[in-house]
Enzyme design. Structure first.
Site, PDB file in Angstrom:
ATOM      1  N   ASP A 168       0.754  -1.249   0.000  1.00 23.57           N
ATOM      2  CA  ASP A 168       0.000   0.000   0.000  1.00 23.57           C
ATOM      3  C   ASP A 168       0.790   1.309   0.000  1.00 23.57           C
ATOM      4  O   ASP A 168       0.574   2.162  -0.835  1.00 23.57           O
ATOM      5  CB  ASP A 168      -0.944   0.012   1.207  1.00 23.57           C
ATOM      6  CG  ASP A 168      -1.941  -1.135   1.189  1.00 23.57           C
ATOM      7  OD1 ASP A 168      -1.824  -2.022   0.332  1.00 23.57           O
ATOM      8  OD2 ASP A 168      -2.852  -1.129   2.030  1.00 23.57           O
ATOM      9  N   GLU A 396       1.593  -9.258  11.557  1.00 23.87           N
ATOM     10  CA  GLU A 396       1.377  -8.825  10.170  1.00 23.87           C
ATOM     11  C   GLU A 396       2.730  -8.562   9.494  1.00 23.87           C
ATOM     12  O   GLU A 396       2.942  -8.921   8.347  1.00 23.87           O
ATOM     13  CB  GLU A 396       0.517  -7.550  10.196  1.00 23.87           C
ATOM     14  CG  GLU A 396       0.054  -7.060   8.848  1.00 23.87           C
ATOM     15  CD  GLU A 396      -0.811  -5.802   8.978  1.00 23.87           C
ATOM     16  OE1 GLU A 396      -0.862  -5.203  10.082  1.00 23.87           O
ATOM     17  OE2 GLU A 396      -1.422  -5.404   7.964  1.00 23.87           O
TER      18      GLU A 396
HETATM   19  C1  2M8 Z   1      -3.348  -4.002   3.882  1.00 23.09           C
HETATM   20  O1  2M8 Z   1      -4.212  -3.197   3.106  1.00 23.09           O
HETATM   21  C2  2M8 Z   1      -5.528  -2.772   3.511  1.00 23.09           C
HETATM   22  C3  2M8 Z   1      -6.218  -2.197   2.287  1.00 23.09           C
HETATM   23  O2  2M8 Z   1      -6.351  -3.186   1.312  1.00 23.09           O
HETATM   24  C4  2M8 Z   1      -5.546  -1.745   4.621  1.00 23.09           C
HETATM   25  O3  2M8 Z   1      -4.468  -1.267   5.053  1.00 23.09           O
HETATM   26  O4  2M8 Z   1      -6.634  -1.406   5.076  1.00 23.09           O
HETATM   27  C5  2M8 Z   1      -2.216  -4.445   2.933  1.00 23.09           C
HETATM   28  O5  2M8 Z   1      -1.131  -4.968   3.646  1.00 23.09           O
HETATM   29  C6  2M8 Z   1      -2.747  -5.461   1.931  1.00 23.09           C
HETATM   30  O6  2M8 Z   1      -1.715  -5.961   1.152  1.00 23.09           O
HETATM   31  C7  2M8 Z   1      -3.460  -6.609   2.628  1.00 23.09           C
HETATM   32  O7  2M8 Z   1      -4.048  -7.437   1.674  1.00 23.09           O
HETATM   33  C8  2M8 Z   1      -4.538  -6.097   3.605  1.00 23.09           C
HETATM   34  C9  2M8 Z   1      -5.121  -7.205   4.470  1.00 23.09           C
HETATM   35  O8  2M8 Z   1      -4.106  -7.946   5.099  1.00 23.09           O
HETATM   36  O9  2M8 Z   1      -3.984  -5.109   4.492  1.00 23.09           O
END
Ligand code: 2M8
Length: 428
Positions: A168, A396
């Site tokens: 992101d 994470e």
């Molecule tokens: C993170 O992204 C989401 C948006 O899609 C967020 O920050 O709200 C990123 O690390 C993404 O790659 C990942 O798929 C998601 C869920 O783990 O979190």
């Protein structure tokens, strides 16, 4: 001392604990609280973990993900869980769009890892019936990337939002984001209620993430228009390489399922992407992000370089260069692959995709090494990822120097890659 048996048991517990069943659907959410919905590449990676403990769940994970497919072929980055309300931006920000199975969905996609997992799962189970049912939706999704999302026929999809790359707030997008529309709407940051703000994207970045979503609304969420006119447009060699691998793997599975037509078509798509990447490959062997807003090449060392190894056909010197980058070079870390090089002026060791090591992305690099027969190097990287999980927990992401676990806790894809790596390398 943590044994591999302990790690396996803990990983399994996390996947089971993050399982959601609602309205007859079953899937794995990334983690409770912070991310309570089904995420696209998370689910694909989770399936690669599930397959070592419960193949039925692995198939189901991919089936549920693909059931959310939009009419035009897009598989959304989020399929919303109607029973969970905390996450922002929720479905109302995406025009309450509804996917194929009735769930509300977002209007952007994410790295197409699903066909890569399908191949792993098929090779393990040889379940022709179940694989056959997934071939058509995956083909439609890949077509969508290569047609609707490639209006100029470059051979690589146009990425219209940083969230589509999955990485992101990676430094590679900074330049394009500086030109993106900035929202002035009041936006509630739910994420920083779960994770320290210093580990999450900045307020300014969120204002552009939301500004882009507001712009998509003015375009009626029409995907081709978004590819032509989004205020953020890049070619990301990370997504392109994953797509090349996904097409290749889909072709492989289609051939083994007795569908030569689909096999040929998918392999041809993989070659198209490979040619496009080769055309813009630097003399040093790397492919860099292209900022389509101003035709600038963005030379930043990130895990995106390592992900290029997943591309099935690469010359040996390219493989050698990319492997050196991740094992001993700018993005090497004793805990995996750093999302951004510590030598980058914008490196931040605890901030999300701007420095920390991600087990998920590092696992894709391992998968790439294995494709090129680099078993020893893959094992070395696997050891680093497992060391991070053992030292820092199933978080994470991990701090790239100390291995401290940061971001969300009890994280599904970290658990899934642990199960896969243990099965691949530690099967004593
Ligand atoms: C993170 O992204 C989401 C948006 O899609 C967020 O920050 O709200 C990123 O690390 C993404 O790659 C990942 O798929 C998601 C869920 O783990 O979190």
């Amino acid at each position: 001392m943590t044994t591999t048996t302990d790690l396996r048991a803990e990983a399994e517990k996390i996947l089971i604990g993050n399982t959601v069943t609602e309205n007859g659907r079953t899937y794995t959410i990334p983690t409770h609280g912070l991310y309570p919905h089904q995420w696209n590449w998370d689910s694909a990676i989770c399936a690669a973990g599930w397959m070592h403990i419960d193949v039925e769940r692995a198939w189901r994970e991919l089936e549920t993900l693909l059931a959310s497919q939009d009419k035009d072929g897009m598989v959304p980055h989020i399929a919303f869980n109607p029973d969970a309300g905390t996450y922002q931006p929720g479905p109302e920000w995406w025009g309450n769009r509804v996917g194929g199975d009735g769930r509300k969905i977002s209007c952007i996609s994410q790295p197409p890892v699903a066909a890569i997992t399908l191949r792993l799962l098929f090779d393990l189970t040889k379940d022709i019936k179940r694989a056959t049912r997934l071939i058509e939706p995956l083909q439609r999704w890949h077509d969508w990337w290569l047609n609707t999302r490639d209006p100029e026929g470059r051979g690589e999809p146009v990425i219209v939002h940083p969230w589509e790359t999955g990485r992101d707030n990676s430094v590679e997008w900074d330049d394009a984001l500086d030109r993106a529309p900035v929202s002035t709407t009041e936006f509630e940051r739910v994420d920083t209620g779960f994770v320290a703000a210093e580990q999450r994207p900045t307020k300014k970045h969120y204002a552009t993430y939301i500004g882009l979503i507001e712009q998509f609304k003015t375009m009626g969420y029409e995907q081709r228009r978004m590819a032509q006119a989004s205020g953020f447009r890049v070619n990301d060699p990370g997504v392109s390489s994953i797509l090349a691998a996904a097409c290749y793997d889909l072709g492989d599975v289609a051939a083994k399922c007795g569908n030569p037509g689909a096999a040929e078509r998918a392999k041809a798509q993989s070659e198209t992407i490979a040619d496009a990447l080769d055309d813009r490959r630097d003399s040093d062997g790397r492919v860099w992000t292209e900022n389509l807003m101003n035709d600038q090449t963005i030379k930043r060392y990130t895990v995106g370089l390592g992900i290029q190894l997943i591309q099935p056909v690469l010359d040996d010197p390219v493989v050698t260069t990319l492997m050196a980058d991740v094992l001993t070079g700018p993005v090497a870390s004793r805990w995996g692959v750093a999302s951004t090089s510590p030598e980058d002026p914008a490196f931040e060791p605890v901030n999300y995709w701007r420095g920390p090591v991600w087990a998920s992305a590092s696992w894709l690099v391992v998968q790439g090494m294995l494709r090129h027969g680099k078993t020893g190097e893959a094992r070395e990287l696997s050891n680093r990822i497992l060391a991070a999980v053992t030292t820092g927990g199933f978080n994470e992401y991990h701090e790239p120097t100390t291995g401290e676990g940061i971001g969300g806790g009890a994280f599904s894809w970290t658990a899934a890659v642990t199960l896969d790596l243990l099965a691949r390398f530690e099967n004593e």
